[in-house]
Design a protein around this motif. Structure first.
Motif, PDB file in Angstrom:
ATOM      1  N   ALA A  16      -4.715   1.189  19.855  1.00  0.00           N
ATOM      2  CA  ALA A  16      -5.054   0.749  18.485  1.00  0.00           C
ATOM      3  C   ALA A  16      -6.224   1.254  18.035  1.00  0.00           C
ATOM      4  N   GLY A  17      -6.594   1.944  16.664  1.00  0.00           N
ATOM      5  CA  GLY A  17      -7.460   2.045  15.957  1.00  0.00           C
ATOM      6  C   GLY A  17      -8.318   3.457  16.471  1.00  0.00           C
ATOM      7  N   LYS A  18      -7.546   4.263  17.454  1.00  0.00           N
ATOM      8  CA  LYS A  18      -8.144   5.458  17.941  1.00  0.00           C
ATOM      9  C   LYS A  18      -7.245   6.344  17.489  1.00  0.00           C
ATOM     10  N   GLY A  54      -3.070  23.671  11.137  1.00  0.00           N
ATOM     11  CA  GLY A  54      -1.684  23.755  11.789  1.00  0.00           C
ATOM     12  C   GLY A  54      -1.969  23.343  13.458  1.00  0.00           C
ATOM     13  N   GLY A  55      -3.100  22.662  13.694  1.00  0.00           N
ATOM     14  CA  GLY A  55      -3.294  22.232  15.146  1.00  0.00           C
ATOM     15  C   GLY A  55      -2.425  20.997  15.247  1.00  0.00           C
ATOM     16  N   ASP A  56      -2.958  20.321  16.442  1.00  0.00           N
ATOM     17  CA  ASP A  56      -2.429  19.186  16.903  1.00  0.00           C
ATOM     18  C   ASP A  56      -2.352  18.115  15.879  1.00  0.00           C
ATOM     19  N   VAL A  57      -1.174  17.079  15.705  1.00  0.00           N
ATOM     20  CA  VAL A  57      -1.420  16.130  14.531  1.00  0.00           C
ATOM     21  C   VAL A  57      -2.022  14.870  15.259  1.00  0.00           C
ATOM     22  N   LEU A  58      -2.938  14.511  14.547  1.00  0.00           N
ATOM     23  CA  LEU A  58      -3.798  13.229  15.075  1.00  0.00           C
ATOM     24  C   LEU A  58      -3.377  12.003  14.494  1.00  0.00           C
ATOM     25  N   ILE A  59      -3.009  10.884  14.969  1.00  0.00           N
ATOM     26  CA  ILE A  59      -2.533   9.812  14.631  1.00  0.00           C
ATOM     27  C   ILE A  59      -3.401   8.416  15.048  1.00  0.00           C
ATOM     28  N   LYS A  60      -3.541   7.520  14.170  1.00  0.00           N
ATOM     29  CA  LYS A  60      -4.475   6.473  14.041  1.00  0.00           C
ATOM     30  C   LYS A  60      -3.662   5.189  13.793  1.00  0.00           C
ATOM     31  N   GLY A  61      -3.128   4.613  14.782  1.00  0.00           N
ATOM     32  CA  GLY A  61      -2.226   3.512  14.442  1.00  0.00           C
ATOM     33  C   GLY A  61      -2.855   2.139  14.682  1.00  0.00           C
ATOM     34  N   ASP A  62      -2.592   1.117  13.872  1.00  0.00           N
ATOM     35  CA  ASP A  62      -3.062  -0.275  14.146  1.00  0.00           C
ATOM     36  C   ASP A  62      -2.177  -0.688  15.389  1.00  0.00           C
ATOM     37  N   GLY A  82       0.017  22.405  -5.539  1.00  0.00           N
ATOM     38  CA  GLY A  82      -0.912  23.318  -5.495  1.00  0.00           C
ATOM     39  C   GLY A  82      -2.630  23.086  -5.239  1.00  0.00           C
ATOM     40  N   GLU A  83      -3.006  21.582  -5.223  1.00  0.00           N
ATOM     41  CA  GLU A  83      -4.171  21.304  -5.125  1.00  0.00           C
ATOM     42  C   GLU A  83      -4.560  21.430  -3.436  1.00  0.00           C
ATOM     43  N   LYS A  84      -6.046  21.683  -3.215  1.00  0.00           N
ATOM     44  CA  LYS A  84      -6.174  21.812  -1.842  1.00  0.00           C
ATOM     45  C   LYS A  84      -6.149  20.457  -1.226  1.00  0.00           C
ATOM     46  N   VAL A  85      -5.871  20.456   0.115  1.00  0.00           N
ATOM     47  CA  VAL A  85      -5.780  19.489   0.918  1.00  0.00           C
ATOM     48  C   VAL A  85      -6.913  19.404   1.787  1.00  0.00           C
ATOM     49  N   LYS A  86      -7.842  18.393   1.300  1.00  0.00           N
ATOM     50  CA  LYS A  86      -9.278  18.125   2.125  1.00  0.00           C
ATOM     51  C   LYS A  86      -9.012  17.417   3.636  1.00  0.00           C
ATOM     52  N   VAL A  87      -9.175  18.115   4.672  1.00  0.00           N
ATOM     53  CA  VAL A  87      -9.329  17.176   6.039  1.00  0.00           C
ATOM     54  C   VAL A  87     -10.536  17.153   6.493  1.00  0.00           C
ATOM     55  N   GLN A  88     -10.767  16.163   7.018  1.00  0.00           N
ATOM     56  CA  GLN A  88     -12.187  15.942   7.551  1.00  0.00           C
ATOM     57  C   GLN A  88     -11.831  15.577   9.176  1.00  0.00           C
ATOM     58  N   PRO A  89     -11.737  16.328  10.168  1.00  0.00           N
ATOM     59  CA  PRO A  89     -11.293  16.137  11.397  1.00  0.00           C
ATOM     60  C   PRO A  89     -12.446  15.166  12.222  1.00  0.00           C
ATOM     61  N   PRO A  90     -11.966  14.090  13.020  1.00  0.00           N
ATOM     62  CA  PRO A  90     -12.748  13.491  13.652  1.00  0.00           C
ATOM     63  C   PRO A  90     -13.555  14.158  14.959  1.00  0.00           C
ATOM     64  N   SER A  91     -14.706  13.747  15.205  1.00  0.00           N
ATOM     65  CA  SER A  91     -15.334  14.496  16.462  1.00  0.00           C
ATOM     66  C   SER A  91     -14.343  14.514  17.425  1.00  0.00           C
ATOM     67  N   GLN A  92     -14.662  15.453  18.745  1.00  0.00           N
ATOM     68  CA  GLN A  92     -13.899  15.420  19.664  1.00  0.00           C
ATOM     69  C   GLN A  92     -13.878  14.036  20.800  1.00  0.00           C
ATOM     70  N   ASP A  93     -14.908  13.536  20.579  1.00  0.00           N
ATOM     71  CA  ASP A  93     -15.174  12.324  21.339  1.00  0.00           C
ATOM     72  C   ASP A  93     -14.503  10.920  20.714  1.00  0.00           C
ATOM     73  N   GLU A  94     -13.971  11.187  19.596  1.00  0.00           N
ATOM     74  CA  GLU A  94     -13.086  10.213  18.949  1.00  0.00           C
ATOM     75  C   GLU A  94     -11.473  10.324  19.071  1.00  0.00           C
ATOM     76  N   ILE A  95     -11.333  11.582  19.693  1.00  0.00           N
ATOM     77  CA  ILE A  95      -9.932  11.705  20.139  1.00  0.00           C
ATOM     78  C   ILE A  95      -9.481  11.431  21.377  1.00  0.00           C
ATOM     79  N   VAL A  96      -8.252  10.847  21.718  1.00  0.00           N
ATOM     80  CA  VAL A  96      -7.963  10.316  22.772  1.00  0.00           C
ATOM     81  C   VAL A  96      -6.461  11.073  23.149  1.00  0.00           C
ATOM     82  N   ASP A  97      -6.544  11.407  24.328  1.00  0.00           N
ATOM     83  CA  ASP A  97      -5.210  12.320  24.877  1.00  0.00           C
ATOM     84  C   ASP A  97      -4.378  10.946  25.437  1.00  0.00           C
ATOM     85  N   PRO A  98      -2.833  10.692  24.850  1.00  0.00           N
ATOM     86  CA  PRO A  98      -2.345   9.549  25.559  1.00  0.00           C
ATOM     87  C   PRO A  98      -2.223   9.890  27.009  1.00  0.00           C
TER      88      PRO A  98
END
Length: 246
Positions: free
Chosen positions: A134-136, A100-108, A225-241
Motif C-alpha cells: 500500500a502506498g508504494k 512503453g516500459g513497465d506499468v507502475l501501480i500505487k494502490g491504497d 493530441g496533447e502531450k502526456v507528461k509523465v514524471q517517473p518515481p526514482s528507482q528506490d521508490e519502486i517495489v518488485d512484487p
C-alpha cells in the motif's frame, strides 16, 4: 460506444469490473453536421479517428452488474506514456507508464486487499499484501493484463470488441460537450438509453459516450493530441512484487 463488460485480471481485475465501450450505427436525418451520412458511417469514422489520435484523456464512471461504480481518469498516448487513476469498491490506485516500459501501480490498502481476494486469498493474506504494498509504486509487466489501461491501442480495441453494438443507432440533436460542437447518436437497448457524441468540427472524435438506465455510465474523451507528461518515481521508490514474497 456503449458499456462493455470487458474483464481485466490480476491487480486491476480486483478493482475494476468493466470498462466503457463506444459504438453506434443506424438511420440518417437532415442535420447539417455530417450531411448525407448515416449514423453507422458516422460512428465508424468516430471510432477510427479516436483510435488514430496520438493521445487522449479518458474520464468517467460505469455501473456494472454485481459491482460498485468504477471510476477512470487516464491520459494515454501511442508512444507508451500513461498517467492517471482508477477507483472502485472503496479502492483507488494511480497508474503510470513511461515510453512503453513497465506499468507502475500505487494502490491504497483497499486496492491490495481486493487484489488478494481476487486471487483467492483470505482476509489475513489481503492484510499482509496491503501492509507490504500500500502506498508504494509496484511494477507490472508491460505486456501483462494490468497494463491494459495504459496501452492506448489495446484499451480502445477492447471498447470496440462487439461490432454488433454499433447497429441501430439514430442521429439525434446537435449539442455541445465541454464547449465543443457535437452530434448525438442514440438508441434504446434492453431498457437502456445509449448515446455517443461525435465532434462536428475537425476530426470526428468521440467526445462522450453514455448509457442511462439499469447500468448508468458516462465517459468523456478530450485533450486529443496533447502531450502526456509523465514524471517517473526514482528507482528506490519502486517495489518488485517478487521481492515481497515470504
Amino acid at each position: 460506444m456503449v458499456v462493455a463488460r470487458t474483464r481485466t485480471t490480476c491487480v486491476l481485475g480486483a478493482l475494476l469490473g468493466g470498462a466503457l465501450l463506444v459504438s453506434g450505427c443506424g438511420d440518417d436525418s437532415s442535420d447539417d453536421a455530417f450531411s448525407g451520412q448515416k449514423a453507422d458511417d458516422i460512428a465508424a469514422k468516430a471510432v477510427a479517428a479516436t483510435d488514430k489520435a496520438s493521445s487522449v484523456h479518458m474520464k468517467g464512471t460505469a455501473k456494472v452488474k454485481g459491482a460498485s461504480t468504477v471510476g477512470l481518469d487516464i491520459r494515454v498516448d501511442d508512444q507508451g506514456n500513461c498517467t492517471g487513476t482508477i477507483s472502485g469498491d472503496g479502492a483507488r490506485a494511480q497508474l503510470l507508464r513511461s515510453k512503453g516500459g513497465d506499468v507502475l501501480i500505487k494502490g491504497d490498502r483497499a486496492f491490495w486487499t481486493n487484489s488478494a481476494r481476487a486471487g483467492g486469498g483470505d482476509a489475513k493474506q489481503g492484510e499482509q499484501l496491503a501492509g507490504k504494498l500500500a502506498g508504494k509504486w509496484v511494477t507490472a509487466p508491460a505486456d501483462g493484463p494490468d497494463a491494459a489501461f495504459c496501452d492506448k491501442k489495446r484499451f480502445l480495441a477492447s471498447m470496440d470488441q462487439d461490432k454488433t453494438e454499433r447497429q441501430g443507432m439514430k442521429r439525434g440533436t446537435e449539442t455541445e460537450v465541454d464547449g465543443e460542437d457535437a452530434l448525438t447518436l442514440e438508441k434504446e437497448q434492453e431498457g437502456n438509453r445509449i448515446s455517443m457524441h461525435v465532434a462536428t468540427e475537425g476530426e470526428p472524435y468521440i467526445l462522450k459516450a453514455a448509457t442511462a438506465g439499469s447500468e448508468d455510465s458516462t465517459m468523456t474523451f478530450d485533450d486529443y493530441g496533447e502531450k502526456v507528461k509523465v514524471q517517473p518515481p526514482s528507482q528506490d521508490e519502486i517495489v518488485d512484487p517478487a521481492d515481497t514474497q515470504a
